[in-house]
Design an enzyme around this catalytic site. Structure first.
Site, PDB file in Angstrom:
ATOM      1  N   ASN A  24       0.871  -1.069  -0.301  1.00 20.83           N
ATOM      2  CA  ASN A  24      -0.184   0.074   0.181  1.00 20.83           C
ATOM      3  C   ASN A  24       0.878   1.303   0.038  1.00 20.83           C
ATOM      4  O   ASN A  24       0.449   2.216  -0.145  1.00 20.83           O
ATOM      5  CB  ASN A  24      -0.900   0.061   1.320  1.00 20.83           C
ATOM      6  CG  ASN A  24      -0.265   0.058   2.617  1.00 20.83           C
ATOM      7  OD1 ASN A  24       0.366  -0.910   2.831  1.00 20.83           O
ATOM      8  ND2 ASN A  24      -0.227   1.016   3.204  1.00 20.83           N
ATOM      9  N   TYR A 172      16.760  -3.303  14.111  1.00 21.12           N
ATOM     10  CA  TYR A 172      16.459  -3.297  12.678  1.00 21.12           C
ATOM     11  C   TYR A 172      17.501  -3.911  11.832  1.00 21.12           C
ATOM     12  O   TYR A 172      17.190  -4.723  11.114  1.00 21.12           O
ATOM     13  CB  TYR A 172      16.460  -1.928  12.325  1.00 21.12           C
ATOM     14  CG  TYR A 172      16.095  -1.690  10.794  1.00 21.12           C
ATOM     15  CD1 TYR A 172      14.808  -2.297  10.350  1.00 21.12           C
ATOM     16  CD2 TYR A 172      17.075  -1.185   9.943  1.00 21.12           C
ATOM     17  CE1 TYR A 172      14.189  -2.167   8.891  1.00 21.12           C
ATOM     18  CE2 TYR A 172      16.501  -1.131   8.669  1.00 21.12           C
ATOM     19  CZ  TYR A 172      15.416  -1.297   8.244  1.00 21.12           C
ATOM     20  OH  TYR A 172      14.939  -1.265   6.642  1.00 21.12           O
TER      21      TYR A 172
END
Length: 304
Positions: A24, A172
């Site tokens: 998206n 991360y």
């Protein structure tokens, strides 16, 4: 000198199905738009369906007749991943493991896993394993999206949840190194099984996407001024994963990234991951841990 690779080089994708997580926004949106423009059926797997439908409408405005399907999938939630896979009964030519989060404050998933490790690695590990038998066609592929941050990460097997020494950027890096270890090991196992499927990895260089929203306010403020000079737009950042997903010459086990010296910008080329990403012992250990944490067993032989 050959011309730089671009979306103009994507072959006709009519009749092929792409499943793209996080489709998206950012890299996922650009990837969905590019392959839809070449005739692919695109399943946009998104956490928030309303955002997915808005993204699909935006693609259709640029690509009239785009063949898009929006489905809800929260890759951070392993129960949701399993439910999604159980309800997905069609074949897939290309699975693009794209969704990700970057550098949030420490939090845990519904199953108790550190949120970046859960979203970026474990959810995609489970999704790939559960959908592996749906891969179809003459050139099926799994594309896993890593990051330059993998160069600065380690897998903290003794503290995967970050309970003792959490750092947003370090964890991360852990999740992105895990992406590479998984993708490379997946290719080893596919080859050992004699599978036609390929596992290819890609990274976007330094691209301007919504992932940067979790950085602290001071860094974000500096970024607003500096990022236009040091980053490339998401459309350019998506080119490596598009190459990995569609280029006939792409090979299993390859890592695709931007072509400039620092791999921050530029058209896609084959690059080398850090040596730790190719370590089979670490990869097997991560694979075993990931199967244990997700409860997903791949129908593939272990490597030695």
């Amino acid at each position: 000198m050959p011309r730089d690779w671009s979306t103009a080089d994507i072959p006709d994708q009519t009749g092929r199905t792409f499943l793209i997580t996080g489709a998206n926004s950012g890299l996922g949106l650009e990837t969905a738009k590019a392959v839809a423009a070449r005739g692919a059926h695109v399943v946009m797997a998104v956490r928030t369906p309303a955002k997915g439908e808005a993204a699909a409408a935006a693609i259709r405005a640029e690509v009239p007749g785009a063949d898009l399907e929006v489905r809800r999938l929260d890759v951070a939630d392993l129960d949701a991943v399993r439910s999604f896979a159980e309800g997905f009964d069609s074949g897939i030519d290309v699975l693009v493991n794209n969704a990700g989060i970057m550098a949030p404050p420490r939090s845990l998933s519904r199953q108790g896993h550190e949120s970046q490790f859960a979203t970026n690695h474990l959810g995609h590990f489970a999704l790939t394993g559960l959908l592996l038998d749906r891969l179809q066609g003459p050139n099926p592929r799994v594309v896993t999206v890593a990051s330059l941050a993998s160069n600065h990460g380690d897998v903290y097997f003794d503290d995967l949840t970050g309970e003792r020494r959490y750092s947003p950027t370090r964890y991360y890096g852990q999740s992105k190194l895990a992406n590479l270890l998984f993708g490379i090991e997946l290719d080893r196992r596919l080859r050992a099984a004699g599978s036609l499927a390929k596992s290819v990895m890609a990274h976007p260089g330094f691209s301007s996407t919504e992932l940067l929203q979790n950085l602290n306010p001071v860094v974000r403020l500096i970024g607003k001024v500096m990022l236009p000079f040091v980053t490339q737009p998401a459309a350019a950042g998506a080119l490596p994963q598009l190459y990995a997903a569609t280029e006939p010459k792409a090979e299993g086990g390859q890592y695709i990234g931007p072509n400039n010296r620092s791999e921050r910008k530029g058209p896609p080329v084959v690059v080398q991951a850090r040596k730790e990403a190719y370590d089979p012992a670490t990869a097997r250990r991560l694979w075993d841990v990931s199967e244990e944490l997700t409860g997903v067993r791949f129908p593939l032989p272990a490597t030695t």
